[in-house]
Design an enzyme around this catalytic site. Structure first.
Site, short mmCIF file in Angstrom:
data_model
loop_
_atom_site.label_atom_id
_atom_site.label_comp_id
_atom_site.label_asym_id
_atom_site.label_seq_id
_atom_site.Cartn_x
_atom_site.Cartn_y
_atom_site.Cartn_z
N HIS A 136 0.82 -1.21 0.00
CA HIS A 136 0.00 0.00 0.00
C HIS A 136 0.85 1.26 0.00
O HIS A 136 2.04 1.24 0.34
CB HIS A 136 -0.94 0.00 1.22
CG HIS A 136 -0.19 0.09 2.52
ND1 HIS A 136 0.34 1.26 3.00
CD2 HIS A 136 0.11 -0.86 3.43
CE1 HIS A 136 0.94 1.04 4.16
NE2 HIS A 136 0.82 -0.25 4.44
N GLU A 182 -2.38 -7.10 7.39
CA GLU A 182 -1.12 -7.03 8.14
C GLU A 182 -1.23 -7.89 9.40
O GLU A 182 -2.33 -8.27 9.83
CB GLU A 182 -0.83 -5.56 8.50
CG GLU A 182 0.47 -5.31 9.23
CD GLU A 182 1.69 -5.81 8.49
OE1 GLU A 182 1.97 -7.02 8.58
OE2 GLU A 182 2.38 -4.99 7.84
#
Length: 225
Positions: free
Chosen positions: A12, A85
């Site tokens: 990202h 994550e």
């Protein structure tokens, strides 16, 4: 290539917490201005790729990066929690320095990459690694002979690098995990192999003024995305 699946693994774009080296884990932190610019640049870089599907973590920083790619390619984004994550429990929301001041022994164990170490409320490195690699292989297996985009996080990409290169999970990291970097892997149906890593050429030149030194697109060895 046969029936192998080409994987374009994307980290990202930048967030304010990346700049502060504050541990995000599974907290939902949005892209900052630089991160939104990076998302647009990676979308342009992938415009000529023959992409079959875009998968992304459902955390907003990954989802919004994937949305930029979707806008450029016309493909929908499919969110998958397997690409999230690592859950970092009591570490989340704090900088490494803040945690070290309170829990120096925990930080020491974290930095030593103990596979089964679990801070309160967190996933162990072993569990996180298996989740990340399983998710990537599961999604790739649905597209034999095609190319898929996986938009995820620094920790997830670290796991994929290790799986593709045969690196143990406790080994120190010596490779970069750049925000909005393009990382190329191949899934053969049995395992991941490496094609290319850490491509950030699309982020060079015309950068936002506050990121002109280029340093903020790279993640320190122990910071999390």
């Amino acid at each position: 290539m046969g029936h192998g699946t080409r994987i374009l693994a994307i980290r990202h774009g930048e967030t304010a917490w990346n700049v502060d080296t504050r541990i995000q884990g599974q907290l939902d932190i949005p892209l900052n201005d630089t991160g939104r610019w990076q998302a647009g640049r990676v979308a342009e870089a992938l415009a000529s790729e023959d992409i079959a599907a875009i998968y992304a973590s459902d955390l907003v920083r990954a989802a919004d990066t994937a949305a930029a790619i979707s806008l450029r390619t016309g493909l929908p984004v499919i969110h998958d929690q397997g690409l999230r994550e690592r859950r970092f429990g009591l570490f989340q929301g704090r900088t490494v320095a803040e945690i070290e001041a309170i829990h120096p022994d925990l930080v020491r164990r974290w930095k030593s990459r103990e596979p089964d170490f679990e801070p309160e409320g967190a996933e162990s490195l072993r569990v996180f690694y298996q989740r990340s690699v399983d998710a990537a292989q599961r999604l790739a297996a649905a597209h034999p002979g095609e190319t898929v985009v996986l938009v995820a996080h620094g920790g997830v990409l670290d796991c994929l690098y290790r799986a593709a290169c045969g690196m143990p999970i406790e080994a120190p990291r010596t490779w970069q995990l750049g925000n909005a970097s393009i990382n190329r892997l191949l899934f053969t149906g049995e395992r991941l192999t490496m094609i290319g890593w850490g491509d950030i050429q699309h982020l060079e030149g015309d950068a936002l003024e506050e990121s002109s030194d280029g340093g903020r697109s790279l993640t320190p060895a122990h910071s999390l995305s």
